[in-house]
Design an enzyme around this catalytic site. Structure first.
Site, PDB file in Angstrom:
ATOM      1  N   TYR A  54     -72.334  10.131  27.242  1.00 49.30           N
ATOM      2  CA  TYR A  54     -71.394   9.110  27.692  1.00 49.30           C
ATOM      3  C   TYR A  54     -71.711   7.563  27.107  1.00 49.30           C
ATOM      4  O   TYR A  54     -70.962   6.795  26.924  1.00 49.30           O
ATOM      5  CB  TYR A  54     -70.928   9.103  29.224  1.00 49.30           C
ATOM      6  CG  TYR A  54     -70.162  10.301  29.408  1.00 49.30           C
ATOM      7  CD1 TYR A  54     -68.865  10.412  29.147  1.00 49.30           C
ATOM      8  CD2 TYR A  54     -70.888  11.494  30.085  1.00 49.30           C
ATOM      9  CE1 TYR A  54     -67.983  11.702  29.334  1.00 49.30           C
ATOM     10  CE2 TYR A  54     -70.170  12.585  30.134  1.00 49.30           C
ATOM     11  CZ  TYR A  54     -68.733  12.705  29.770  1.00 49.30           C
ATOM     12  OH  TYR A  54     -68.093  13.777  30.099  1.00 49.30           O
ATOM     13  N   GLN A  87     -54.575  10.341  29.220  1.00 46.69           N
ATOM     14  CA  GLN A  87     -55.648  11.304  29.475  1.00 46.69           C
ATOM     15  C   GLN A  87     -56.962  11.068  28.919  1.00 46.69           C
ATOM     16  O   GLN A  87     -58.054  11.686  28.972  1.00 46.69           O
ATOM     17  CB  GLN A  87     -55.259  12.769  28.603  1.00 46.69           C
ATOM     18  CG  GLN A  87     -53.779  13.358  29.417  1.00 46.69           C
ATOM     19  CD  GLN A  87     -53.606  14.507  28.718  1.00 46.69           C
ATOM     20  OE1 GLN A  87     -54.017  15.650  28.709  1.00 46.69           O
ATOM     21  NE2 GLN A  87     -52.512  14.249  27.709  1.00 46.69           N
ATOM     22  N   ASN A  88     -56.690   9.797  28.097  1.00 42.97           N
ATOM     23  CA  ASN A  88     -58.016   9.252  27.474  1.00 42.97           C
ATOM     24  C   ASN A  88     -58.878   8.356  28.089  1.00 42.97           C
ATOM     25  O   ASN A  88     -58.325   7.807  28.984  1.00 42.97           O
ATOM     26  CB  ASN A  88     -57.540   8.455  26.112  1.00 42.97           C
ATOM     27  CG  ASN A  88     -56.714   9.307  25.204  1.00 42.97           C
ATOM     28  OD1 ASN A  88     -56.764  10.467  24.945  1.00 42.97           O
ATOM     29  ND2 ASN A  88     -55.639   8.430  24.644  1.00 42.97           N
ATOM     30  N   HIS A 105     -58.284  10.773  33.491  1.00 45.27           N
ATOM     31  CA  HIS A 105     -59.701  11.521  33.420  1.00 45.27           C
ATOM     32  C   HIS A 105     -60.712  10.343  33.520  1.00 45.27           C
ATOM     33  O   HIS A 105     -61.808  10.869  33.139  1.00 45.27           O
ATOM     34  CB  HIS A 105     -59.476  12.148  32.145  1.00 45.27           C
ATOM     35  CG  HIS A 105     -58.707  13.293  32.190  1.00 45.27           C
ATOM     36  ND1 HIS A 105     -57.870  13.952  31.082  1.00 45.27           N
ATOM     37  CD2 HIS A 105     -57.814  14.025  33.236  1.00 45.27           C
ATOM     38  CE1 HIS A 105     -57.164  14.855  31.296  1.00 45.27           C
ATOM     39  NE2 HIS A 105     -56.890  14.982  32.413  1.00 45.27           N
ATOM     40  N   GLY A 171     -49.233  12.227  21.271  1.00 48.25           N
ATOM     41  CA  GLY A 171     -50.687  12.720  20.850  1.00 48.25           C
ATOM     42  C   GLY A 171     -51.544  13.747  21.841  1.00 48.25           C
ATOM     43  O   GLY A 171     -52.456  13.560  21.997  1.00 48.25           O
ATOM     44  N   SER A 173     -51.206  17.937  23.306  1.00 47.61           N
ATOM     45  CA  SER A 173     -50.792  19.401  23.079  1.00 47.61           C
ATOM     46  C   SER A 173     -49.883  19.799  24.246  1.00 47.61           C
ATOM     47  O   SER A 173     -49.490  20.772  24.135  1.00 47.61           O
ATOM     48  CB  SER A 173     -52.228  20.195  22.831  1.00 47.61           C
ATOM     49  OG  SER A 173     -53.004  20.200  24.271  1.00 47.61           O
TER      50      SER A 173
END
Length: 230
Positions: A54, A87-88, A105, A171, A173
């Site tokens: 990270y 979600q990024n 997240h 962007g 799925s």
């Protein structure tokens, strides 16, 4: 009172800024096992490796810039109450100028206490090392929601979706839960839009723009603004 727009974004919007995705064939999952770097168990086995993973992502983030997809979403704020649900784990939406961003997240630019997940601290572009302490004296870890951990902001996001007048997906799925389930909270009367170069199955009426975020988001923003001006 401004109408409300909720925008759900995934890795596809950040990929155009040069941020590697986990799920593409050349993404980060090809270099690391999910179990090793994105689970509590992997962190317990080798915290130094996970922290370095990270740290490298964080350093890379600060060499990237928001792209046109991020910037186009900011246009909507002049006319709508806009919330980005992402979600990024990057900060490109904020750096583009979006004012209300919910990270499902976690965030690369924050750390949190191993002992208390609610004790979150800003770290910016700094590294986290074994031995670095949170304010409560516990080890500092990345503020990332790993597989198997609860997604604390999902209830907030669901409540916002219930009030949405428009819902936009960019962007992603729509395969990663619980984020993919947010569309089921959106009122049936709310127009929905999807921007993604790949075909994404959606179980409700939706306007699909099968393009990358850089060009596709502008088309959706233009559509929504035209609808507003009718």
């Amino acid at each position: 009172m401004k109408k409300k727009i909720v925008v759900l974004t995934g890795a596809g919007i950040s990929a155009e800024s040069g941020i590697s995705t986990f799920r593409d064939s050349d993404g980060l999952w090809e270099q690391y096992r999910v179990e090793d770097v994105a689970t509590p168990e992997g962190y317990q086995r080798d915290p130094e490796m996970v922290l370095n993973f990270y740290n490298n992502m964080r350093r890379s983030l600060f060499t990237k810039e928001p792209n046109e997809g991020h910037r186009q979403l900011v246009r909507l704020e002049e006319y709508f109450d806009v919330t980005i649900v992402t979600q990024n784990i990057d900060n490109l939406h904020e750096r583009a100028g979006s004012h209300k961003v919910i990270h499902l997240h976690g965030e690369l630019t924050k750390g949190r206490s191993e002992r208390n997940p609610d004790l979150i601290v800003e770290i910016g572009d700094a590294d986290i090392h074994v031995g670095d302490k949170a304010p409560d004296g516990a080890q500092l870890r990345p503020h990332i929601v790993w597989f198997g951990e609860a997604v604390p902001n999902i209830e907030i996001a669901a409540a916002l979706c219930e009030q949405a007048d428009y819902f936009v997906v960019v962007g992603t799925s729509m395969n990663v839960y619980p984020a993919a389930g947010l569309i089921h909270y959106v009122p049936r009367t709310a127009p929905c839009y999807l921007v993604d170069p790949k075909a994404v199955p959606i179980s409700r009426p939706i306007t699909i723009v099968q393009e990358k975020a850089g060009t596709g988001v502008k088309k959706v923003v233009d559509m929504i603004l035209r609808d507003l001006m009718k």
